[in-house]
Write an enzyme that holds these catalytic residues in place. Structure first.
Site, PDB file in Angstrom:
ATOM      1  N   LYS A 207       4.555  52.000  34.078  1.00  0.00           N
ATOM      2  CA  LYS A 207       5.836  52.229  33.422  1.00  0.00           C
ATOM      3  C   LYS A 207       5.688  51.874  31.946  1.00  0.00           C
ATOM      4  CE  LYS A 207      10.657  50.802  33.405  1.00  0.00           C
ATOM      5  NZ  LYS A 207      11.751  50.205  34.167  1.00  0.00           N
ATOM      6  N   GLU A 246      -3.221  49.030  36.206  1.00  0.00           N
ATOM      7  CA  GLU A 246      -1.922  48.640  36.778  1.00  0.00           C
ATOM      8  C   GLU A 246      -1.745  49.225  38.184  1.00  0.00           C
ATOM      9  OE1 GLU A 246       0.427  46.703  35.771  1.00  0.00           O
ATOM     10  OE2 GLU A 246       0.287  46.482  33.601  1.00  0.00           O
ATOM     11  N   LYS A 261       5.911  56.646  34.839  1.00  0.00           N
ATOM     12  CA  LYS A 261       7.218  56.815  34.207  1.00  0.00           C
ATOM     13  C   LYS A 261       7.120  56.542  32.726  1.00  0.00           C
ATOM     14  CE  LYS A 261      11.655  54.498  34.157  1.00  0.00           C
ATOM     15  NZ  LYS A 261      12.440  53.404  34.633  1.00  0.00           N
ATOM     16  N   SER A 287      15.852  59.571  31.966  1.00  0.00           N
ATOM     17  CA  SER A 287      17.137  59.964  31.386  1.00  0.00           C
ATOM     18  C   SER A 287      16.990  60.713  30.067  1.00  0.00           C
ATOM     19  CB  SER A 287      18.011  58.721  31.208  1.00  0.00           C
ATOM     20  OG  SER A 287      17.370  57.771  30.378  1.00  0.00           O
TER      21      SER A 287
HETATM   22  C1  PBG Z   1      14.931  49.164  34.799  1.00  0.00           C
HETATM   23  C2  PBG Z   1      14.889  50.657  34.780  1.00  0.00           C
HETATM   24  C3  PBG Z   1      15.006  51.482  33.651  1.00  0.00           C
HETATM   25  C4  PBG Z   1      14.949  52.783  34.116  1.00  0.00           C
HETATM   26  C5  PBG Z   1      14.803  52.736  35.498  1.00  0.00           C
HETATM   27  N1  PBG Z   1      14.755  51.406  35.887  1.00  0.00           N
HETATM   28  C6  PBG Z   1      15.273  51.138  32.247  1.00  0.00           C
HETATM   29  C7  PBG Z   1      14.337  50.291  31.478  1.00  0.00           C
HETATM   30  O1  PBG Z   1      13.215  49.995  31.863  1.00  0.00           O
HETATM   31  O2  PBG Z   1      14.778  49.881  30.406  1.00  0.00           O
HETATM   32  C8  PBG Z   1      15.045  53.991  33.240  1.00  0.00           C
HETATM   33  C9  PBG Z   1      15.247  55.291  33.931  1.00  0.00           C
HETATM   34  C10 PBG Z   1      15.690  56.398  33.040  1.00  0.00           C
HETATM   35  O3  PBG Z   1      15.639  56.332  31.795  1.00  0.00           O
HETATM   36  O4  PBG Z   1      16.101  57.414  33.601  1.00  0.00           O
HETATM   37  N2  PBG Z   1      15.863  48.715  35.741  1.00  0.00           N
END
Ligand code: PBG
Length: 337
Positions: A207, A246, A261, A287
């Site tokens: 991530k 990771e 991600k 998102s």
């Molecule tokens: C953390 C989390 C995030 C997203 C999913 N789980 C945000 C972050 O790491 O700041 C982002 C998912 C998206 O942008 O669609 N709980």
């Protein structure tokens, strides 16, 4: 000249011949995106009377529990095989340790249980396992007051408790997204100790500290205190190889599936991860990726549904076994169940 071999057909002609009709193209398509490949992220907020649309994610809302259940039923009817739930507390219930996440009667438990009740085993219910929605400082865990950094080991204890709560409420899959070291092992151990050995773990293994999470933070009402960021625990976008380290750690710790991600800016990582692990590989089309398509389409600058299909197909072509995407419902309507 006599005796010369026949001139071979120009090879490009062969490729073109297979593109001539929709049926030929369908027959030889290498990547087949189906509704089975999609997981829908859904938000559910405590204390709402009505669903509240998220401005930066057109088509996405913060749900009430009843509207969440309706949406899940709609997705199930469309053939979407899974959802991932992001429960949100009332703003006044946020605190430094994110304790509202662990309230046995809180939104985490109630939302998951309501969905499980509604769908039985007919849909995979995933639970995002993190604390940022519940902490008043917006970090993914407990912050050490002396250093100001997230306290890794104190945080994974909370994740383990949260995972047990989520599993007891009916989640099939726990998806830890906080990028804490040892989180998968801690969660696996806690699930096994709580006699929940069949609950699976989808590790947000690779991530990245991405600027593409902006609309999510609006949807989840997360603001990192003092204009802070997650660069100390999420991966640096410049680094590809460390994603493999990771992922290897998470698989060794017991992850049943791993995730990359965001998706489109890390397609090389998806491909590499797919090459080196045997477990299913997910990718999260996040998102910001969704919002960019929606915004450009709203202005008439691109054909939104066509771009969505092309993007999610690309994620699959890169090697993802399934894709978490806010387009799940829309794509399911196009792809058919
Ligand atoms: C953390 C989390 C995030 C997203 C999913 N789980 C945000 C972050 O790491 O700041 C982002 C998912 C998206 O942008 O669609 N709980």
């Amino acid at each position: 000249m006599p005796g010369n071999p026949p001139v071979p057909t120009f090879p490009a002609r062969r490729l073109r011949r297979l593109r001539r009709t929709p049926a030929l193209r369908r027959l030889v398509a290498q990547t087949r995106l189906t509704v089975d490949d999609l997981v829908a992220p859904l938000f559910v907020a405590d204390g709402l009377d009505d669903p509240r649309p998220v401005a930066s994610l057109p088509g996405v809302s913060q749900h009430t529990i009843p509207s969440l259940v309706d949406e899940v039923r709609r997705l199930q009817a469309l053939g979407v095989p899974g959802v991932i739930l992001f429960p949100l507390p009332r703003p006044e219930d946020k605190d430094p340790t994110g304790s509202a996440a662990l309230d046995p009667d809180g939104i985490t438990h109630r939302a998951i249980a309501a969905v499980r009740d509604a769908v039985g085993d007919g849909l995979v219910v995933m639970a995002d396992c993190c604390l940022d929605e519940f902490t008043d400082h917006g970090h993914c865990g407990i912050v050490d007051p002396t250093t100001g950094d997230v306290d890794n080991d104190a945080t994974i204890e909370r994740y383990a408790d949260l995972a047990v709560l989520q599993a007891r409420a009916g989640a099939d899959v726990i998806a830890p997204s906080g990028m804490m070291d040892g989180q998968v092992a801690a969660i696996r151990d806690a699930l096994d100790t709580a006699e929940l050995p069949t609950t699976a773990i989808l590790a947000y293994a690779a991530k990245y500290a991405s600027a593409l999470y902006g609309p999510f933070r609006e949807a989840a009402e997360v603001t990192i205190v003092g204009g802070g960021d997650r660069n100390g625990y999420q991966q640096d976008p410049r680094n590809g190889r460390e994603a493999l380290a990771e992922v290897a750690l998470d698989v060794a710790e017991g992850a049943d599936m791993v995730m990359v991600k965001p998706a489109l800016t890390y397609l090389d990582v998806v491909t590499e991860v797919r090459r080196v692990v045997d477990v299913p590989v997910a990718a999260y089309h996040v998102s910001g990726e969704y919002a960019m398509v929606k915004a450009a389409a709203e202005r008439g600058w691109i054909d939104g549904p066509a771009v969505a299909l092309e993007q999610i197909t690309a994620v699959k072509r890169a090697g993802a076994d399934f894709v978490l995407t806010y387009f799940a419902g829309e794509l399911a309507e196009v792809l058919g169940g």
